[in-house]
Scaffold this active site. Sequence first.
Site, PDB file in Angstrom:
ATOM      1  N   GLY A 121       0.975 104.713 -31.335  1.00 46.41           N
ATOM      2  CA  GLY A 121       2.444 104.701 -31.381  1.00 46.41           C
ATOM      3  C   GLY A 121       2.972 105.474 -32.568  1.00 46.41           C
ATOM      4  O   GLY A 121       2.227 106.181 -33.241  1.00 46.41           O
ATOM      5  N   ASN A 122       4.256 105.371 -32.822  1.00 44.72           N
ATOM      6  CA  ASN A 122       4.837 106.004 -34.005  1.00 44.72           C
ATOM      7  C   ASN A 122       5.908 105.102 -34.597  1.00 44.72           C
ATOM      8  O   ASN A 122       6.201 104.040 -34.065  1.00 44.72           O
ATOM      9  CB  ASN A 122       5.379 107.403 -33.664  1.00 44.72           C
ATOM     10  CG  ASN A 122       6.512 107.344 -32.655  1.00 44.72           C
ATOM     11  OD1 ASN A 122       7.557 106.776 -32.918  1.00 44.72           O
ATOM     12  ND2 ASN A 122       6.276 107.916 -31.473  1.00 44.72           N
TER      13      ASN A 122
END
Length: 433
Positions: free
Chosen positions: A221-222
Amino acid sequence: MSAVALAGRTVALCVTGSIAAYKAVEVARLLVKSGVHVIPVMTASGARFVGPVTLSGVCGHAVAKDMWDPAFAGELHVHLAQRADVVAIVPATADVLARLAQGRADDLVTALALCARGPVLVAPAMHPRMWDHPATRRNVAELAAQRRVTLVGPESGEVASGDVGVGRMAEPSAVFEAIAALLAGAPGPSSGGGGGDLSERRVVVTAGPTLEDVDPVRFLGNRSTGKMGFALAERAAARGADVTLIAGPVTLRTPEVRAPGRVRRVDVRSALDMRDAMWNALGRDLSGADALVMAAAVADHRPADVSPTKLKKGDVRATIELVKNPDLLGEVGNARSGGHPVLVGFAVETAGGEELVAYARRKLAQKRVDLVVANEASASFGRDDNRAVLVTHDAAEALPAASKAVVSDVVWDRVKQLWQSLRPCPRRLSRGS
Ligand code: CTP
């Protein structure tokens, strides 16, 4: 915003005790010139810095100073709150920020702000050390989190003492523009909540990260929190647009708006989910929206294989093979012929200045879009404010640091300009023909 759209609206302009109070007179003048009714309100210390006679002369309205004014029968703060479409505190001292953050209501200005039925704008002004103090930072963060409160400035520069830093009040023209943008979205007393300068427009906004599953318990993810995309959706709906908000996994509530537009939220997880939701909203012929604003931090890659069962320690290899995700915005850019829908991308970089603009220009061309909102990651990710540069093919407009709501309003203003300068949308043509 045109003077015609502002005419007849009402702003309560509250002046608190700062040397920048003289700038409030110019803000009042700009509003009055646009046909806005300005009700001047002052704290006792505000009245020490600028003469109430000056302000009442410019506004054509007596200055309200005292909650307990014997000449007024009833509750003055409730009466003013009922009349004002926007309450603007210009300038706002560190003290008034603290009292607003706490929800105090022990003078006319704070009671009016607490009772406001529409947006509240604050234009802070103070010495840079006061602005930088952890207590002020905490109060500002608290206010920025209250979606009703919009901050404009302060700016960096020389303050009254001669010291240099961030604390100067934003210029009157910027404060005026921000009030005008809020008036565009605020329900007027007689409008019944209808109207708004984006009414009859359909827009699609993407927000947040995409998560790319490795197995049922792990993902890549980020750090995107979705705040920018949600602010864009909220401001578009507040200005009357019909909004489809496609959100990656975030913890934010769907914006509730007082104005006529609505927000339809579609929750997605991965880039491929977001792609499906985006094309569903746009339609294959792109007739489903007048603008697409891609604020989402779409993952560029995903694991080549998603394990259907949890990988055990022994199964996890040191490397995860990745495959490229499609470029969602680029696909729409390639599919589009002509200027419909208007396409806006985001570029978040660790670089700043010229380099940031150059990266944004490259994305503008590669993805064939109309506008790229460029940010430095440190000035945008997870924050309530943002420092953005709006990059088009022929311009780079650096905006002052402002709340994401204010930045959103400027983005929608530019989208409106693009609608005007690009050819009319097919949906409208077929409707009229
Ligand atoms: N975007 C997209 N589809 C992707 C990746 C990004 O639509 N697969 C959109 C984002 O929503 C954003 C813009 O494209 O509006 C960001 O451009 P991008 O080139 O992906 O930026 P970075 O991921 O930062 O790329 P790079 O690492 O090359 O700078």
